[in-house]
Design an enzyme around this catalytic site. Structure first.
Site, PDB file in Angstrom:
ATOM      1  N   LYS A 242      -7.593   6.890 -19.471  1.00 54.57           N
ATOM      2  CA  LYS A 242      -7.853   7.390 -20.819  1.00 54.57           C
ATOM      3  C   LYS A 242      -6.619   7.213 -21.714  1.00 54.57           C
ATOM      4  O   LYS A 242      -6.275   6.089 -22.028  1.00 54.57           O
ATOM      5  CB  LYS A 242      -8.329   8.838 -20.728  1.00 54.57           C
ATOM      6  CG  LYS A 242      -9.396   9.069 -19.635  1.00 54.57           C
ATOM      7  CD  LYS A 242     -10.688   8.324 -19.894  1.00 54.57           C
ATOM      8  CE  LYS A 242     -11.631   8.315 -18.692  1.00 54.57           C
ATOM      9  NZ  LYS A 242     -11.950   9.591 -18.107  1.00 54.57           N
TER      10      LYS A 242
ATOM     11  N   TYR B 113     -15.109  17.709 -16.201  1.00 49.10           N
ATOM     12  CA  TYR B 113     -15.511  16.327 -15.961  1.00 49.10           C
ATOM     13  C   TYR B 113     -16.551  16.328 -14.842  1.00 49.10           C
ATOM     14  O   TYR B 113     -16.346  16.910 -13.774  1.00 49.10           O
ATOM     15  CB  TYR B 113     -14.296  15.476 -15.575  1.00 49.10           C
ATOM     16  CG  TYR B 113     -14.682  14.048 -15.329  1.00 49.10           C
ATOM     17  CD1 TYR B 113     -15.042  13.236 -16.396  1.00 49.10           C
ATOM     18  CD2 TYR B 113     -14.726  13.531 -14.050  1.00 49.10           C
ATOM     19  CE1 TYR B 113     -15.438  11.929 -16.172  1.00 49.10           C
ATOM     20  CE2 TYR B 113     -15.113  12.230 -13.825  1.00 49.10           C
ATOM     21  CZ  TYR B 113     -15.472  11.433 -14.895  1.00 49.10           C
ATOM     22  OH  TYR B 113     -15.868  10.145 -14.676  1.00 49.10           O
TER      23      TYR B 113
ATOM     24  N   ASP C  84      -6.350  19.449 -14.667  1.00 42.58           N
ATOM     25  CA  ASP C  84      -6.692  18.116 -15.167  1.00 42.58           C
ATOM     26  C   ASP C  84      -6.211  18.065 -16.616  1.00 42.58           C
ATOM     27  O   ASP C  84      -6.792  18.689 -17.491  1.00 42.58           O
ATOM     28  CB  ASP C  84      -8.212  17.900 -15.067  1.00 42.58           C
ATOM     29  CG  ASP C  84      -8.644  16.499 -15.507  1.00 42.58           C
ATOM     30  OD1 ASP C  84      -7.890  15.850 -16.268  1.00 42.58           O
ATOM     31  OD2 ASP C  84      -9.744  16.080 -15.115  1.00 42.58           O
TER      32      ASP C  84
ATOM     33  N   ARG D  42       0.839  -1.225   0.000  1.00 39.33           N
ATOM     34  CA  ARG D  42       0.000   0.000   0.000  1.00 39.33           C
ATOM     35  C   ARG D  42       0.865   1.263   0.000  1.00 39.33           C
ATOM     36  O   ARG D  42       0.708   2.097  -0.878  1.00 39.33           O
ATOM     37  CB  ARG D  42      -1.009  -0.022   1.152  1.00 39.33           C
ATOM     38  CG  ARG D  42      -1.804   1.268   1.274  1.00 39.33           C
ATOM     39  CD  ARG D  42      -3.171   1.117   1.944  1.00 39.33           C
ATOM     40  NE  ARG D  42      -3.167   0.281   3.116  1.00 39.33           N
ATOM     41  CZ  ARG D  42      -2.709   0.632   4.333  1.00 39.33           C
ATOM     42  NH1 ARG D  42      -2.225   1.838   4.518  1.00 39.33           N
ATOM     43  NH2 ARG D  42      -2.753  -0.208   5.335  1.00 39.33           N
TER      44      ARG D  42
HETATM   45  C1  LIG Z   1     -12.426  10.076 -16.909  1.00 33.76           C
HETATM   46  C2  LIG Z   1     -12.022  11.411 -16.403  1.00 33.76           C
HETATM   47  C3  LIG Z   1     -11.860  11.650 -15.036  1.00 33.76           C
HETATM   48  C4  LIG Z   1     -12.131  10.582 -13.987  1.00 33.76           C
HETATM   49  O1  LIG Z   1     -11.252   9.515 -14.122  1.00 33.76           O
HETATM   50  P1  LIG Z   1     -11.618   7.962 -13.771  1.00 33.76           P
HETATM   51  O2  LIG Z   1     -10.373   7.255 -14.157  1.00 33.76           O
HETATM   52  O3  LIG Z   1     -12.827   7.606 -14.554  1.00 33.76           O
HETATM   53  O4  LIG Z   1     -11.883   7.935 -12.293  1.00 33.76           O
HETATM   54  C5  LIG Z   1     -11.444  12.917 -14.641  1.00 33.76           C
HETATM   55  N1  LIG Z   1     -11.219  13.900 -15.548  1.00 33.76           N
HETATM   56  C6  LIG Z   1     -11.382  13.705 -16.872  1.00 33.76           C
HETATM   57  C7  LIG Z   1     -11.112  14.825 -17.827  1.00 33.76           C
HETATM   58  C8  LIG Z   1     -11.787  12.458 -17.344  1.00 33.76           C
HETATM   59  O5  LIG Z   1     -11.969  12.281 -18.665  1.00 33.76           O
END
Ligand SMILES: *Cc1c(COP(=O)(O)O)cnc(C)c1O
Length: 372
Positions: free
Chosen positions: A196, A99, A171, A47
């Site tokens: 992604k 998001y 982000d 962890r």
């Molecule tokens: C998918 C996404 C998230 C969240 O990520 P997860 O891996 O689904 O928890 C946050 N910000 C953006 C821009 C995303 O496309």
């Protein structure tokens, strides 16, 4: 070293025990203690620390141009880790369009810990400057944003944040460090949904936070170890494997997206294409200044309503109708219907994630789906 070389070599060394050039996956959850009770080999329990995760973190820190990366089991967990740096009474300036889960975390969970948030149009620099307050401790930016692809000027956001001693958190999931480098433009923190483009094959979940100073990295690492939302060693290994092809995937997908955006813009069944790569897009000038490509995400507004849009996404044959993005396969989705009733997403908008198929096939597929 250049980013293509880092993507292949950063955090990757031949296994000292065997010479294997692909590092092994270290699945062990626990590590042997030394005779004196210590851990001279620096690992005790998976962890807090795991060698396969360390290799991924070393690579991500170098790709984003930061000093440290801290990985999580999802993008949402990474976002939560960034928010763990806040205290009761702190104020966050966040985007009205971003998001959906990020807004939910701020509105439904951080609010309970006494953190207040204001949601503004981050593509409007004047609003950013006017709405930052003395209590603001963090500005959260997503650019280009989900799902309307509006662009925020990162240099302006950094200036606003730093004028009140706040942090700028970005982000960077959509553009990735291949196309946009927030830490070089003044950001303090970069967050990713590794699910992604980092993963790139729609088969692994993960999240990451990258920073440029040791104190903040230590706070995030402590939260990671205590909070426990850590990715499995196998997921870390898969992600590290995928990162080797990140530059080539992202640039190819981005070039295809521009071609598709140009095709869609002149299509009679299309009302508007949201894509900062188009010269007349409202975000084009800022995007051209701070990005080296415009990404592979498009907001496609069809002429008609939600039903018309869903009809189009049900007729594509190559493009799959599904949520998520950043994979090798193209995905299209009607966003408003999976967000809440108060969503700001236009009802006629389809979000398109352009994959690695030949763009001519994608254009042909979109054309037949639009014609019905
Ligand atoms: C998918 C996404 C998230 C969240 O990520 P997860 O891996 O689904 O928890 C946050 N910000 C953006 C821009 C995303 O496309």
């Amino acid at each position: 070293m250049k980013i293509e070389t880092l993507a292949i070599h950063a955090g990757r060394e031949a296994d000292p025990a065997t010479g294997a050039i692909v590092p092994p996956i270290q699945m062990s959850t626990t590590y042997e203690r030394d005779a004196d009770g210590g851990y001279a080999r620096s690992f005790s329990y998976t962890r807090p620390d795991n060698p396969t995760r360390h290799a991924l973190e070393a690579c991500l820190a170098q790709l984003e141009g930061g000093s440290h990366a801290v990985c999580f089991s999802s993008g949402a967990a990474a976002t939560m880790a960034v928010f763990s740096l806040l205290n009761p009474g702190d104020h966050v300036l966040a985007p009205l369009e971003c998001y959906y889960g990020t807004r939910q975390l701020l509105r439904e969970y951080l609010s309970r810990s006494g953190v207040t948030s204001d949601f503004i149009d981050m593509s409007d620099a004047a609003q950013l400057e006017a709405r930052v307050k003395r209590e603001t401790r963090m500005i959260w930016v997503e650019t280009p944003c989900n799902p309307t692809l509006k662009v925020t000027d990162l240099r302006v956001a950094a200036r606003c944040a730093h004028s009140v001693g706040a942090l700028l958190a970005v982000d960077n999931t959509f553009p990735t460090p291949i196309l946009q480098r927030p830490l070089e433009l003044g950001a303090d923190i970069v967050m990713h949904s590794s699910t992604k483009y980092f993963g790139g094959h729609s088969d692994v979940m993960g999240g990451a936070v990258i920073v440029k100073d040791a104190a903040r990295a230590a706070a995030l690492h402590a939260y990671q170890a205590v909070g426990g939302a850590v990715p499995s060693p196998f997921d870390c290994w898969l992600l590290r494997r995928s990162l080797s092809t990140l530059p080539i995937r992202v640039r190819t997908q981005s070039a295809a997206a521009l071609e598709i955006a140009r095709f869609l813009r002149q299509h009679p069944k299309i009302e508007r294409v949201c894509y900062p790569g188009l010269e007349d897009d409202p975000g084009h000038a800022v995007a051209a200044r701070q990005m080296s490509g415009f990404g592979a995400m498009l907001g496609v507004c069809v002429r008609g309503d939600a039903r018309t849009a869903m009809g189009v996404s049900s007729r594509t044959r190559v493009i799959t109708c599904a949520t998520s993005l950043g994979g090798v396969e193209s995905l299209m989705e009607h966003r408003a219907s999976i967000e809440s009733a108060d969503t700001l997403t236009p009802q006629n908008l389809l979000r398109l994630s352009v994959g690695l198929e030949n763009p001519e096939d994608l254009i042909e597929d979109l054309d037949q789906a639009l014609r019905g």
